[in-house]
Design a protein around this motif. Structure first.
Motif, PDB file in Angstrom:
ATOM      1  N   LEU A  31      31.353  34.163  61.850  1.00  0.00           N
ATOM      2  CA  LEU A  31      30.131  33.601  61.554  1.00  0.00           C
ATOM      3  C   LEU A  31      29.173  34.390  62.174  1.00  0.00           C
ATOM      4  CD1 LEU A  31      31.176  29.673  61.485  1.00  0.00           C
ATOM      5  CD2 LEU A  31      30.888  31.390  59.361  1.00  0.00           C
ATOM      6  N   ASP A  32      29.574  35.274  63.289  1.00  0.00           N
ATOM      7  CA  ASP A  32      28.380  35.813  64.138  1.00  0.00           C
ATOM      8  C   ASP A  32      28.036  36.971  63.428  1.00  0.00           C
ATOM      9  OD1 ASP A  32      28.706  33.861  65.945  1.00  0.00           O
ATOM     10  OD2 ASP A  32      30.011  34.614  67.166  1.00  0.00           O
ATOM     11  N   HIS A  33      28.300  37.592  62.362  1.00  0.00           N
ATOM     12  CA  HIS A  33      27.994  38.975  61.798  1.00  0.00           C
ATOM     13  C   HIS A  33      26.500  39.119  61.736  1.00  0.00           C
ATOM     14  CE1 HIS A  33      28.214  36.282  57.978  1.00  0.00           C
ATOM     15  NE2 HIS A  33      27.196  37.420  57.484  1.00  0.00           N
ATOM     16  N   ASP A  34      25.560  37.836  61.600  1.00  0.00           N
ATOM     17  CA  ASP A  34      24.152  38.123  61.335  1.00  0.00           C
ATOM     18  C   ASP A  34      23.375  37.605  62.329  1.00  0.00           C
ATOM     19  OD1 ASP A  34      24.748  35.344  60.592  1.00  0.00           O
ATOM     20  OD2 ASP A  34      23.684  35.527  58.985  1.00  0.00           O
ATOM     21  N   MET A  35      24.009  37.399  63.565  1.00  0.00           N
ATOM     22  CA  MET A  35      23.298  36.911  64.747  1.00  0.00           C
ATOM     23  C   MET A  35      21.981  37.230  65.036  1.00  0.00           C
ATOM     24  SD  MET A  35      26.214  37.306  67.635  1.00  0.00           S
ATOM     25  CE  MET A  35      25.135  36.600  69.184  1.00  0.00           C
ATOM     26  N   PHE A  36      21.918  38.600  65.097  1.00  0.00           N
ATOM     27  CA  PHE A  36      20.712  39.426  65.379  1.00  0.00           C
ATOM     28  C   PHE A  36      19.628  39.753  64.408  1.00  0.00           C
ATOM     29  CE2 PHE A  36      23.901  40.763  68.592  1.00  0.00           C
ATOM     30  CZ  PHE A  36      23.446  39.934  69.799  1.00  0.00           C
ATOM     31  N   ASP A  37      20.128  39.332  62.900  1.00  0.00           N
ATOM     32  CA  ASP A  37      19.221  39.652  62.134  1.00  0.00           C
ATOM     33  C   ASP A  37      17.838  39.133  62.324  1.00  0.00           C
ATOM     34  OD1 ASP A  37      21.469  41.388  61.142  1.00  0.00           O
ATOM     35  OD2 ASP A  37      21.801  39.942  59.220  1.00  0.00           O
ATOM     36  N   ALA A  38      17.818  38.025  62.489  1.00  0.00           N
ATOM     37  CA  ALA A  38      16.473  37.334  62.639  1.00  0.00           C
ATOM     38  C   ALA A  38      15.381  37.935  63.672  1.00  0.00           C
ATOM     39  CB  ALA A  38      16.610  35.982  62.874  1.00  0.00           C
ATOM     40  N   LEU A  39      16.174  38.371  64.902  1.00  0.00           N
ATOM     41  CA  LEU A  39      15.482  38.843  65.772  1.00  0.00           C
ATOM     42  C   LEU A  39      15.082  40.295  65.339  1.00  0.00           C
ATOM     43  CD1 LEU A  39      14.185  39.258  68.562  1.00  0.00           C
ATOM     44  CD2 LEU A  39      16.627  40.066  69.375  1.00  0.00           C
ATOM     45  N   ILE A  40      15.697  41.205  64.549  1.00  0.00           N
ATOM     46  CA  ILE A  40      15.587  42.499  64.178  1.00  0.00           C
ATOM     47  C   ILE A  40      14.477  42.447  63.082  1.00  0.00           C
ATOM     48  CG2 ILE A  40      16.276  44.350  62.853  1.00  0.00           C
ATOM     49  CD1 ILE A  40      19.055  43.829  64.519  1.00  0.00           C
ATOM     50  N   ASP A  41      14.565  41.606  62.205  1.00  0.00           N
ATOM     51  CA  ASP A  41      13.650  41.119  61.101  1.00  0.00           C
ATOM     52  C   ASP A  41      12.266  41.055  61.662  1.00  0.00           C
ATOM     53  OD1 ASP A  41      15.705  41.902  59.116  1.00  0.00           O
ATOM     54  OD2 ASP A  41      16.215  39.877  58.471  1.00  0.00           O
ATOM     55  N   ALA A  42      12.136  40.258  62.550  1.00  0.00           N
ATOM     56  CA  ALA A  42      10.902  39.753  63.124  1.00  0.00           C
ATOM     57  C   ALA A  42      10.177  40.928  63.915  1.00  0.00           C
ATOM     58  CB  ALA A  42      11.211  38.702  63.970  1.00  0.00           C
ATOM     59  N   GLU A  43      11.063  41.679  64.592  1.00  0.00           N
ATOM     60  CA  GLU A  43      10.364  42.893  65.344  1.00  0.00           C
ATOM     61  C   GLU A  43      10.002  43.864  64.271  1.00  0.00           C
ATOM     62  OE1 GLU A  43       9.584  43.458  68.201  1.00  0.00           O
ATOM     63  OE2 GLU A  43      10.389  41.469  69.025  1.00  0.00           O
ATOM     64  N   MET A  44      10.840  44.131  63.150  1.00  0.00           N
ATOM     65  CA  MET A  44      10.608  45.248  61.898  1.00  0.00           C
ATOM     66  C   MET A  44       9.469  44.605  61.175  1.00  0.00           C
ATOM     67  SD  MET A  44      13.317  46.545  59.146  1.00  0.00           S
ATOM     68  CE  MET A  44      12.997  44.737  58.335  1.00  0.00           C
ATOM     69  N   GLU A  45       9.183  43.411  61.066  1.00  0.00           N
ATOM     70  CA  GLU A  45       8.059  42.932  60.480  1.00  0.00           C
ATOM     71  C   GLU A  45       6.712  43.240  61.034  1.00  0.00           C
ATOM     72  OE1 GLU A  45       6.168  41.425  57.117  1.00  0.00           O
ATOM     73  OE2 GLU A  45       8.121  41.552  57.316  1.00  0.00           O
ATOM     74  N   ASP A  46       6.576  43.183  62.483  1.00  0.00           N
ATOM     75  CA  ASP A  46       5.479  43.810  63.121  1.00  0.00           C
ATOM     76  C   ASP A  46       5.391  45.286  62.887  1.00  0.00           C
ATOM     77  OD1 ASP A  46       5.083  41.259  64.033  1.00  0.00           O
ATOM     78  OD2 ASP A  46       5.699  41.412  65.949  1.00  0.00           O
TER      79      ASP A  46
END
Length: 141
Positions: free
Chosen positions: A65-80
């Motif tokens: 279940l941890d395969h996407d644990m950093f996706d939200a952080l990466i997406d937030a940084e990438m959005e900026d």
């Protein structure tokens, strides 16, 4: 416009770049928008991300279940960063359209100048023909 050449001989290191500047008659063509740049926040994130991810993963019991644990952080940084890139794109596009208008005006100005020069040239050709005819009529050297 700048053209960089790589020299084969050594001047200050392993090789040297020599800039050759070719300046254009229409001044605005000598300039281009600045290169796209990463934001400092994105650069800092990329520099520290691997170490941060390693520390978090070391403290976590990994399961399927941890395969996407950093996706939200990466997406937030990438959005900026994407917001900054879109802003830079808008600025570049505006600069290009503005320069296009200036160039069109300068081309029209150059056409008018060319017409004036061609008229002067025709007048000088007429003067030369007139004086050549006078010279031939009066048998002057």
């Amino acid at each position: 416009m700048r053209i960089s050449k790589r020299r084969k001989y050594k001047s200050i290191g392993k090789g040297a770049d020599k800039d050759v500047h070719i300046f254009k008659e229409i001044d605005v063509l000598n300039y281009v928008p600045i290169e796209y740049r990463y934001t400092q926040k994105w650069t800092d994130f990329n520099n520290m991300a691997e170490n941060y991810f390693r520390k978090v993963v070391a403290k976590t019991n990994i399961d399927e279940l941890d395969h996407d644990m950093f996706d939200a952080l990466i997406d937030a940084e990438m959005e900026d960063m994407m917001t900054s890139a879109k802003e830079q794109y808008t600025h570049h596009t505006r600069t290009i359209y503005s320069n296009r208008g200036i160039v069109n005006g300068q081309i029209e100005r150059a056409r008018k100048k060319l017409e004036s020069l061609e008229a002067d040239n025709a007048r000088y050709d007429d003067d030369i023909a007139k004086y050549t005819k006078l010279k031939n009529e009066h048998n002057v050297m």
